[in-house]
Design an enzyme around this catalytic site. Structure first.
Site, PDB file in Angstrom:
ATOM      1  N   HIS A 171      -5.538 -10.281   5.323  1.00 15.48           N
ATOM      2  CA  HIS A 171      -5.796  -8.835   5.295  1.00 15.48           C
ATOM      3  C   HIS A 171      -6.588  -8.391   4.071  1.00 15.48           C
ATOM      4  O   HIS A 171      -6.978  -7.235   3.975  1.00 15.48           O
ATOM      5  CB  HIS A 171      -4.508  -8.027   5.466  1.00 15.48           C
ATOM      6  CG  HIS A 171      -3.653  -7.929   4.245  1.00 15.48           C
ATOM      7  ND1 HIS A 171      -3.694  -6.843   3.410  1.00 15.48           N
ATOM      8  CD2 HIS A 171      -2.733  -8.762   3.729  1.00 15.48           C
ATOM      9  CE1 HIS A 171      -2.820  -7.010   2.427  1.00 15.48           C
ATOM     10  NE2 HIS A 171      -2.227  -8.169   2.597  1.00 15.48           N
ATOM     11  N   CYS A 195       1.358  -4.131  -4.462  1.00  9.23           N
ATOM     12  CA  CYS A 195       2.551  -4.796  -3.964  1.00  9.23           C
ATOM     13  C   CYS A 195       3.799  -4.522  -4.787  1.00  9.23           C
ATOM     14  O   CYS A 195       4.831  -5.145  -4.583  1.00  9.23           O
ATOM     15  CB  CYS A 195       2.310  -6.283  -3.856  1.00  9.23           C
ATOM     16  SG  CYS A 195       1.071  -6.618  -2.612  1.00  9.23           S
TER      17      CYS A 195
END
Lengths: 381, 382
Positions: free
Chosen positions: A201, A325
């Site tokens: 991704h 993240c």
């Protein structure tokens, strides 16, 4: 309002051709690759072909590619898999203080399991020193994990030199190439890399798929047990459509690498030229000349991250403060702390712009001018 | 063409595919990003989680998204074992679990855990008494599948759960991969602590799964990193796959609810018809089995060749479970049920979907008879 997405290092739009390539593998070719009938065999063939195509892009053999659910799983599998399989040989691991959390937190876990981890420091340019690495190497060092290009600053580590150094040492060499793959040519043999993580991704592929390159003969225990997929190194029904999407994304990335590198470099230069011309007080974090072309991390002195991000978002510009993240938190970036110390003003005033598919020179200029406006407004306050 | 291998994987619902495409194309943000695109992705993720929780009658915070059934099973078993290893190192499971449970247990044995593999009866069903008898002072986990993936037998999960209520310190994990949407299971009533599900078995996409973790249950994560999924499962969420999974789960519940009667009838008729054929032994019990799985053996003939013979007639079945069908080995489940080697080596599984109906029955039976005859002829010539 035109929205300008400058957060491609967090995740990137799926290329239309990628979605297109995936659809048949969710409609007609839907079989389980482990099934022996026609539907299974078709899926198996597709996975095998994808593996071969992907292996070639890094000079690897087909059987050296393990498909995973993404970069995090690839990093976890590399570190825990090597550590647990080689703990009789030694329990020392070397990494850096600027790794992605998928590596850092896995190292913390391994410390709890009785391993010793050395976290190499970086200089103000964000680079580790080869002398430090040489000094840290011990007879019981089993693994060195150094990321290829940093996800927050784009700084490239001296991968080739590390590979050369480790040629003389039995430790395996892992690199998290999640940000670098697709923009920097990588040959695992030339660079003496034993393990390498990639995520789909980040290169206009789908979320939920990635791969780990594992050099033949590297001792590694699996992370997921079950069926005999991925040559017993990663159980679980293969995400066939995802793997096909990854393959397509990889192909596009390889074909467009050169033009993208040039384009993103010009974006960086243009953005900085506008900051310069408008006379705002800023500094680039990291070595501009030796960094990933698509990542630009800038400290805007006199501003603070939260206000910058909110204002940029309101102006339609999606940027970030660093790694996406860390699950929605604006914690101080461990990467910038490692570079400048925790008291540096840069920790509180730095923004990451990252370029990718769909960005145009015009968008970059608009974003730069908007940024300037916001900075000026915030600094005046 | 009649596809009868739905326990290996299912065809994606067109609606789920649409959801996938829409999200992958238009809402590609990272749910951890703070900007608008990230928040859109996060909202989709929250909605999917809430929708799935509602369908399963649990709380949204009890749903953990994973990459599939194998990861969910590994995470549940090793996560509990690791987190609670100081309290005990004994685990109870059965001898007919899916490899992702059995192999995870084997790994734990190498790490100093002790595992009891409970036997099953000739119907492929574990006894509640055996579970209770196996419990020890140091037992921390009981892991038992709901519906067996090879023969379709249903385990007495509710009764086991009721028994385990007396032992509040033991965690109860259920592999519900084959059961969900096909055989009702009340997580609360069955006292389940952890439950595994996989999207591609209910017409969602491969690469997405669920682990239900009851509120208050502590387990150590399998993947370290960015601390997504209530800090239990790191890695950027597969948003499009998850949204498609939520859509597929809702539709599958609806469609299988409607189809259950028909599938049950079809299963009964299949079993009745197959039992009449000489050279076939039916392995699936008529009662206490899921509506979509029928397993039978072809008396020592080569099951792989049989699959290919049926394939010539455009009927797609499987040998044993897909995850191990590449290696030639007797079915572990059938051996555990007391079948001899010949029977265990020659098993065939038919697994239905909501799209199958009794109208296809005669075609299937005729094809099976035909394939069997051909194999018998070849065997005689040899």
């Amino acid at each position: 309002m035109e929205r300008i997405y400058l957060d491609h290092a967090a995740t990137s739009p799926v290329h239309p051709e990628v979605v297109h390539a995936m659809i048949p593998y969710m409609t007609e070719v839907f079989g389980n690759p482990s099934s022996i009938h026609f539907f299974g065999r078709q899926s198996r063939r597709a996975v095998d072909e994808a593996r071969e195509a992907i292996a070639k892009t890094i000079g690897a053999k087909t059987n050296e590619i393990i498909f995973t659910s993404g970069g995090t799983e690839a990093d976890n599998l590399a570190l825990i898999g090597v550590a647990m399989a080689n703990r009789q040989k030694g329990r020392h691991i070397i990494t850096t203080s600027v790794e992605h959390h998928a590596v850092l937190h896995t190292c913390h876990y391994l410390e709890k399991q009785g391993f010793e981890v050395t976290y190499l420091p970086v200089n103000e340019q964000g680079k580790i020193s080869l002398t430090d690495l040489q000094k840290a190497l011990r007879p019981d060092t089993i693994l060195v994990s150094v990321m290829f290009g940093n996800n927050e600053t784009g700084v490239l580590q001296p991968i080739e030199e590390i590979g050369m150094m480790l040629k003389e040492h039995p430790a395996y060499f892992h690199t998290d190439a999640v940000q670098a793959y697709g923009l920097i040519p990588i040959d695992v043999n030339k660079l003496h890399i034993d393990l390498l993580s990639v995520s789909a991704h980040k290169i206009n592929g789908p979320k939920g798929v990635g791969f780990l390159y594992v050099r033949e003969n590297v001792k590694l225990i699996p992370h997921l047990y079950g069926g005999e997929q991925e040559r017993k190194r990663r159980a679980g029904t293969e995400n066939v459509a995802g793997i096909i999407g990854l393959q397509k994304a990889v192909e596009i990335a390889q074909q467009t690498m050169r033009e993208k590198v040039q384009l993103y470099r010009s974006f960086k230069e243009r953005m900085l030229a506008i900051f310069e011309q408008e006379g705002i007080h800023y500094a680039v974090n990291g070595d501009m000349d030796d960094s990933l072309p698509h990542v630009l991390n800038v400290a805007f002195f006199g501003t603070n991250v939260e206000a910058m991000l909110v204002n940029l978002d309101l102006a339609g510009i999606a940027a970030s403060s660093g790694s996406a993240c860390t699950a929605g938190s604006v914690d101080p970036s461990h990467v910038l702390v490692a570079m400048f110390g925790k008291d540096s003003e840069r920790i509180r005033s730095s923004i990451r712009f990252s370029f990718g598919l769909g960005n145009t020179a015009q968008q970059i200029e608009m974003a730069a001018y908007e940024t300037v406006k916001i900075v000026k407004r915030l600094v005046r306050k | 063409m009649i596809y009868l291998d739905n326990s290996a994987t299912t065809k994606v619902f067109p609606e789920a595919l649409e959801s996938f495409t829409a999200v992958a194309t238009n809402y590609f943000g990272n749910p951890s990003s703070l900007h608008e695109l990230g928040m859109q992705a996060e909202r989709l993720l929250i909605q999917a989680r809430e929708q799935i929780a509602r369908l399963l009658h649990v709380k949204a915070t009890e749903i953990i998204f994973t990459s599939g059934g194998t990861e969910s099973n590994n995470m549940a078993i090793k996560g509990i074992a690791w987190q609670h290893r100081h309290r005990g190192r004994h685990i109870i499971t059965t001898s007919i679990e899916h490899p992702s449970v059995a192999e995870a247990c084997k790994q734990l044995e190498q790490l100093g855990f002790e595992v009891t593999y409970l036997p099953v009866d000739e119907r492929g069903i574990v006894s509640v008494e055996d579970v209770e008898k196996a419990i020890r002072e140091d037992t921390i986990l009981v892991s038992i599948m709901h519906v067996n993936n090879e023969i379709g037998s249903i385990q007495p999960i509710e009764q086991i759960g009721a028994t385990l209520k007396k032992y509040p310190k033991i965690f109860f994990h259920v592999d519900h991969v084959q059961g969900v949407t096909k055989v009702p299971l009340d997580f609360k009533k069955a006292n389940i602590d952890l439950c595994t599900m996989s999207a591609h078995k209910f017409h969602g996409l491969k690469g997405a799964g669920i682990l239900y973790v009851r509120e208050g249950v502590k387990l150590s994560p399998l993947l370290a990193g960015g601390a997504q999924e209530m800090q239990l499962r790191s890695g950027t969420e597969n948003v499009a796959g998850i949204v498609a999974m939520a859509k597929a789960l809702r539709l599958a519940f609806e469609k299988y609810e409607k189809a259950r009667q028909e599938l049950n009838e079809m299963k009964r008729l299949l079993i009745a018809e197959l039992s009449k054929i000489e050279g076939i032994q039916v392995n699936t019990p008529v009662d206490h089995s899921a509506p979509h799985i029928v397993n039978f053996s072809i008396n020592g003939l080569k099951s792989e060749v049989f699959v290919h013979e049926l394939e010539k007639q455009q009927i797609y079945v499987s040998t044993t479970s897909a995850c191990s069908s590449r290696k030639k080995a007797p079915s572990k489940t059938l051996l555990a049920m007391g079948a001899d080697q010949k029977r265990a080596e020659s098993s065939i599984r038919i697994s239905l979907s909501y799209e199958n109906h009794r109208g296809q029955l005669s075609l299937i039976i005729e094809a099976i008879k035909h394939a069997l005859k051909k194999l018998q002829e070849v065997a005689r010539e040899m």
